[in-house]
Design a protein around this motif. Structure first.
Motif, PDB file in Angstrom:
ATOM      1  N   ASN A  81       0.842  -1.195   0.000  1.00 46.07           N
ATOM      2  CA  ASN A  81       0.000   0.000   0.000  1.00 46.07           C
ATOM      3  C   ASN A  81       0.876   1.243   0.000  1.00 46.07           C
ATOM      4  O   ASN A  81       1.860   1.307   0.733  1.00 46.07           O
ATOM      5  N   GLN A  82       0.487   2.206  -0.816  1.00 44.69           N
ATOM      6  CA  GLN A  82       1.157   3.501  -0.817  1.00 44.69           C
ATOM      7  C   GLN A  82       0.140   4.550  -0.404  1.00 44.69           C
ATOM      8  O   GLN A  82      -1.020   4.487  -0.800  1.00 44.69           O
ATOM      9  N   PHE A  83       0.591   5.512   0.422  1.00 41.78           N
ATOM     10  CA  PHE A  83      -0.321   6.538   0.899  1.00 41.78           C
ATOM     11  C   PHE A  83       0.463   7.798   1.252  1.00 41.78           C
ATOM     12  O   PHE A  83       1.640   7.742   1.587  1.00 41.78           O
ATOM     13  N   HIS A  84      -0.225   8.926   1.162  1.00 39.27           N
ATOM     14  CA  HIS A  84       0.372  10.199   1.550  1.00 39.27           C
ATOM     15  C   HIS A  84       0.230  10.347   3.054  1.00 39.27           C
ATOM     16  O   HIS A  84      -0.849  10.140   3.614  1.00 39.27           O
ATOM     17  N   GLU A  85       1.314  10.701   3.718  1.00 42.08           N
ATOM     18  CA  GLU A  85       1.282  10.940   5.172  1.00 42.08           C
ATOM     19  C   GLU A  85       1.661  12.398   5.427  1.00 42.08           C
ATOM     20  O   GLU A  85       2.835  12.770   5.308  1.00 42.08           O
ATOM     21  N   PRO A  86       0.658  13.229   5.750  1.00 43.90           N
ATOM     22  CA  PRO A  86       0.922  14.661   5.937  1.00 43.90           C
ATOM     23  C   PRO A  86       1.938  14.976   7.034  1.00 43.90           C
ATOM     24  O   PRO A  86       2.663  15.964   6.927  1.00 43.90           O
ATOM     25  N   ASP A  89       5.022  14.746   5.272  1.00 48.41           N
ATOM     26  CA  ASP A  89       4.936  15.336   3.939  1.00 48.41           C
ATOM     27  C   ASP A  89       5.590  14.435   2.890  1.00 48.41           C
ATOM     28  O   ASP A  89       6.457  14.858   2.134  1.00 48.41           O
ATOM     29  N   ALA A  90       5.152  13.167   2.882  1.00 45.89           N
ATOM     30  CA  ALA A  90       5.738  12.208   1.950  1.00 45.89           C
ATOM     31  C   ALA A  90       4.726  11.113   1.613  1.00 45.89           C
ATOM     32  O   ALA A  90       3.730  10.931   2.319  1.00 45.89           O
ATOM     33  N   VAL A  91       5.003  10.411   0.553  1.00 43.35           N
ATOM     34  CA  VAL A  91       4.260   9.201   0.214  1.00 43.35           C
ATOM     35  C   VAL A  91       5.044   8.035   0.789  1.00 43.35           C
ATOM     36  O   VAL A  91       6.242   7.890   0.524  1.00 43.35           O
TER      37      VAL A  91
END
Length: 164
Positions: A81-86, A89-91
């Protein structure tokens, strides 16, 4: 081609009592952490020189107390799984695994979580927030109880394919 290493591992823990439907363990993130109150699987970082699959097993033991004596089987769900993590500030990317524990196993939670519950596959699927979580639960149900498929997902406790 250089190998790609994920930032994180996710490990879905389940158990199956004789004659019963499988149960997924959901654990709740404790207050004071990122995403407090989220019901999730075991999740954690991969150490720099650590095998990815071994990181999943280490995190399972750290977060739930389940070690080799409680683990009946270990699986690679063939899912990243890939996701944006605020917050960073990265995927980020997470390799996803599953661990079947003994039917009488019960979690001993670390400080990272403040609640645990065992739910059937459908109930667990309804209670999780992220689409990647639902996909992992679906893969457990579709592949790990199919005698023709399960061997392809099996790993030993060193994280190597069990097919011989």
């Amino acid at each position: 081609m250089s190998p790609y290493r994920p930032d994180l591992v996710d490990a879905w823990i389940f158990r199956v009592a004789s004659g019963s439907e499988p149960e997924i363990l959901l654990i709740r993130r404790a207050p004071g952490r990122i995403l407090p109150g989220l019901w999730q699987c075991v999740s954690g970082s991969v150490e720099p020189d650590e095998r990815v699959a071994r990181a999943a097993l280490r995190e399972v033991e750290e977060e739930t107390g389940f070690g080799p004596a409680q683990i009946e089987a270990f699986y690679d769900l063939d899912l990243v799984n890939q996701f944006h993590e605020p917050s960073v500030d990265a995927v980020l990317a997470s390799a996803v695994f599953a661990v079947r524990v003994r039917p009488d196993a019960d979690a001993r939670l670390s400080h990272e979580h403040d609640g645990a519950r065992w739910l059937g596959l459908e109930a667990a699927r309804r209670d999780v927030v992220w689409p990647g979580y639902r996909e992992a639960i679906d893969r457990i149900g579709e592949n790990l109880f199919d005698p023709e498929r399960v061997a392809w997902f099996s790993l030993d406790l060193e994280g190597r394919r069990s097919l011989g």
